[in-house]
Design an enzyme around this catalytic site. Structure first.
Site, PDB file in Angstrom:
ATOM      1  N   GLU A 364       0.860  -1.183   0.000  1.00  0.00           N
ATOM      2  CA  GLU A 364       0.000   0.000   0.000  1.00  0.00           C
ATOM      3  C   GLU A 364       0.894   1.230   0.000  1.00  0.00           C
ATOM      4  OE1 GLU A 364      -4.078   1.561   2.182  1.00  0.00           O
ATOM      5  OE2 GLU A 364      -3.049  -0.199   2.939  1.00  0.00           O
ATOM      6  N   GLU A 627      -2.554   0.770  13.455  1.00  0.00           N
ATOM      7  CA  GLU A 627      -3.697   1.162  12.624  1.00  0.00           C
ATOM      8  C   GLU A 627      -5.020   0.928  13.345  1.00  0.00           C
ATOM      9  OE1 GLU A 627      -5.336   0.176   8.094  1.00  0.00           O
ATOM     10  OE2 GLU A 627      -4.111  -1.300   9.168  1.00  0.00           O
TER      11      GLU A 627
END
Length: 746
Positions: A364, A627
């Site tokens: 990502e 996260e």
């Protein structure tokens, strides 16, 4: 055919000759002359040898590439910068760099330039595919010009074009996600005349600080996992790579896998990397070698080493990130909060690799706009991010859709396509970040530059709204633990907030007609919010995030705000004194509690150690921000998540603004407020380098009194609030420049 290039010339401070005023007057773009495969490609090496016969006064190399480049003269790197020319929307903005290289030249010289795949043509996620390739083009490219000024006043130029050669290098491939493979045994590769190429691109001089090497770490332990894997633990999660010093037989293959964690059985865990292989491979040449990658980086704390005994080689983890100037320092009497602060800083470093990314480890590593805007306020306390964010916002400007929509991440790596859809909290980076930068640095020029982008985003929201309601159903309060908050409620909150910011920016810039237009729109948007959502009469609007956003953005009538704050406090207490907010609610949670008189509860949340909380990951051994609140569950089970993700680190702003008490009363800290909330702590010490100079605060509780030392920079004034002994309020002192000492009173 001469290449077509549009120039945006930004003069470097040290430029002193007309030869350097405009780059690439004599240079041509060159590319690989031989056929390349369709899969992973060798990194091409371009070369040019030349001779100088006279004493040199100054030599400057101007250079850029399609892909990433590494240039050296006579075997020495021209710079300590990495990942140049950086990541931008290449089809609209390609940076070039200039280096003074006078000391690298001799009489006989060879200029060599390696080109890596990078973001330009390597495997990298775009809006359509997680494994897209050739996003901006399928050919590597180089353009360079070495301008040499001799002491006798004459000049010469060595420029890419005819006379340059190209051959395969010992780097078999180098991919951002998968890693790099080097064949280090000597093998002579055939050289070919470089192929000339026509490239049409807007060139801009390097806008931000360079990515460079920083801290280094030796293994804190080397061990075998229950599966028998040979693993080295560097003790810190980071973005970068491992430098390996080794001597083994020629042809031996060494593999280094990278991971952030061990699983709950103690084995090497790569289950959160998605499709990224994150593996560097070296085929040895039989001599003593020091090896490291050129064009890749990884997010890791642990490596899995194959092919040699880890105890018989030297391993060194190297952190790489944009070379920002530190501006803030912070420490307090709670060691867990100090560790939280360190984790915030490390997640910033790990995700400031030329652009503000979400994570450094998996396939990502994107510039998510929502993540960037929620963390920007904290980042501006820790580091001087003005140039860094300004560069990225210029990419936001060129990525903005023709209808004003803002992408969810950028660069999108989707050239020649238009953005036609944007969502709340992410697209609002277009308004929140320029305004936050203006508040931190007081620079009207940047605000003026981004003002059209701000307007277009709000106009987009207005154009797609129905009956005055923005209803785009975006990501909502991402990864909140607890009851979900209505996404359309969040939509309207950010619609109102962005409209207000455009109105305020118009006031600063003197756009009277716009002030009136957006004031009218703001009143209308707030009115519709109150009519539809203001009673909090649905389950999905009776959440912590719903109350927080309504209060943070002043969307309720003043006489209803205290009641909403009370409901927020009750919600938190009934939830076991734990937050239930996600990416969008969390940055405003503690500031709202402090603002409405619940500072004690804010401290309770901050000091909470059960999940979800800021300190829960610290108790689990985290060295960066996660996260997800529960990325590691209390039973040790790992979630498929990033363990280096700065969004929840947005609490760092509260540490400075409220705990230490440092805030700006005027943009750029032309006027300063010092108003600490001391809570349960014994002391707190913080400083901030502002555009006006250094602000510092040190408060401590001694023998029932609070003693506070405050430093105010020259040219500014400060409103200093000294807490009273019984915490019933503050005594206000107006102070000028200098260092001042205060003691609390009854």
């Amino acid at each position: 055919m001469k290449m077509a290039i549009k120039y945006l010339v930004v003069m470097a401070a040290w430029q002193s000759t007309n030869a350097l005023a405009q780059p690439f007057k004599a240079a041509r773009w060159i590319t690989v002359p031989y056929a390349e495969g369709t899969g992973k490609r060798n990194c091409p090496l371009f070369e040019k040898s030349f001779v100088t016969h006279k004493p040199i006064a100054k030599a400057v190399l101007t250079i850029t590439a399609l892909g990433l480049y590494e240039a050296n003269i006579n075997g020495k790197r021209v710079s300590d910068a990495y990942f140049t020319p950086g990541f931008t929307v290449y089809n609209k903005r390609l940076q070039y760099q200039q280096y003074e290289v006078t000391k690298l030249l001799s009489q006989k010289n060879t200029l060599k330039v390696l080109i890596g795949e990078g973001w330009y043509r390597g495997t990298f996620r775009n809006e359509n595919s997680d494994e897209a390739r050739n996003n901006f083009g399928n050919e590597a490219g180089l353009i360079a010009e070495l301008n040499i000024a001799y002491k006798d006043g004459s000049h010469t130029t060595i420029a890419t074009g005819p006379g340059w050669t190209c051959r395969k290098s010992n780097i078999q491939y180098s991919e951002l996600y998968d890693g790099e493979m080097q064949e280090t045994r000597n093998s002579v590769q055939s050289s070919y005349p470089a192929k000339l190429s026509d490239v049409n691109v807007n060139l801009v001089l390097q806008e931000s600080e360079y990515v460079k090497k920083h801290e280094t770490f030796s293994p804190v332990r080397i061990f075998r996992t229950p599966k028998g894997e040979q693993v080295a633990d560097f003790g810190q999660n980071l973005a970068g790579w491992v430098k390996l010093t080794i001597k083994r037989k020629a042809g031996d293959t060494i593999k280094l896998g990278h991971a952030e964690l061990l699983d709950n059985a103690g084995n090497f865990y790569a289950g959160n990397l998605r499709t990224a292989k994150a593996e560097d491979i070296y085929i040895l040449n039989g001599e003593a070698q020091t090896l490291e990658p050129h064009f890749t980086y990884h997010g890791f704390r642990y490596i899995k080493l194959q092919g040699t005994d880890a105890t018989k080689v030297k391993l060194q983890a190297i952190a790489i990130y944009t070379d920002l100037k530190p501006t803030g320092t912070f420490a307090c009497s709670d060691s867990l909060i100090n560790k939280l602060y360190q984790n915030i800083s490390w997640s910033l470093k790990s995700n400031f690799v030329d652009i503000p990314t979400d994570c450094p480890q998996r396939s990502e590593r994107l510039g998510w706009t929502g993540d960037a805007q929620v963390f920007a306020g904290t980042a501006m306390y820790l580091y001087d991010t003005k140039r860094f964010y300004s560069k990225w916002l210029r990419d936001l400007e060129v990525e903005q859709g023709s209808n004003g929509a803002v992408p969810n991440f950028l660069p999108r790596s989707m050239p020649n396509t238009d953005v036609d859809f944007g969502v709340a909290g992410w697209g609002d980076a277009a308004t929140i970040m320029p305004w936050t930068l203006y508040q931190a640095y007081g620079d009207k020029a940047l605000l003026r530059e981004q003002y059209p982008v701000m307007k277009k985003w709000v106009d987009y929201m207005t154009s797609v709204s129905k009956e005055g309601l923005f209803l785009k159903n975006g990501y909502g309060d991402w990864y909140a633990m607890g009851a979900s908050t209505s996404v359309v409620f969040i939509d309207q909150c950010f619609y109102a907030y962005s409209t207000r910011l455009v109105r305020d920016a118009a006031k600063v810039l003197g756009h009277a007609a716009d002030v009136q237009q957006y004031e009218t729109l703001y009143s209308s948007v707030v009115k519709r919010f109150r009519e539809v959502y203001g009673k909090f009469n649905r389950k999905d609007t009776r959440t912590q995030t719903a109350y927080v956003l309504a209060l943070a953005f002043d969307l309720l009538p003043e006489n209803e705000r205290a009641e909403a704050a009370k409901l927020l406090a009750e919600n938190i207490r009934s939830n076991g004194n734990k937050q239930a907010t996600g990416f969008l609610g969390t940055p405003y949670l503690l500031p709202v509690l402090s603002r409405f008189g619940y500072s004690t509860l804010a401290y309770t949340l901050l000091e909470q150690q059960e999940c979800p909380s800021w300190l829960y990951p610290v108790t689990k051994g985290a060295t960066t921000i996660w996260e997800r609140w529960d990325a590691i569950k209390p039973d040790g089970t790992l979630q498929e998540a990033s363990f280096n993700h700065y969004s929840y680190g947005a609490v760092g702003q509260w540490l400075y603004h409220n705990m230490a008490g440092i805030s700006a009363l005027e943009p750029g800290y032309r006027k300063i407020q010092i108003k600490p909330e001391t809570g349960t702590l014994n002391w707190c010490k913080a400083s901030l380098i502002t555009p006006q100079g250094k602000v510092a605060v040190h408060w401590q509780k001694l023998n029932g009194k609070l003693k506070m030392t405050v430093t105010v920079p020259k040219g500014t004034t400060a409103m200093i609030y000294v807490p009273k002994d019984d915490n019933s309020g503050y005594d206000l002192v107006n102070a000028g420049a200098g260092t001042h000492e205060y003691t609390s009173k009854e």
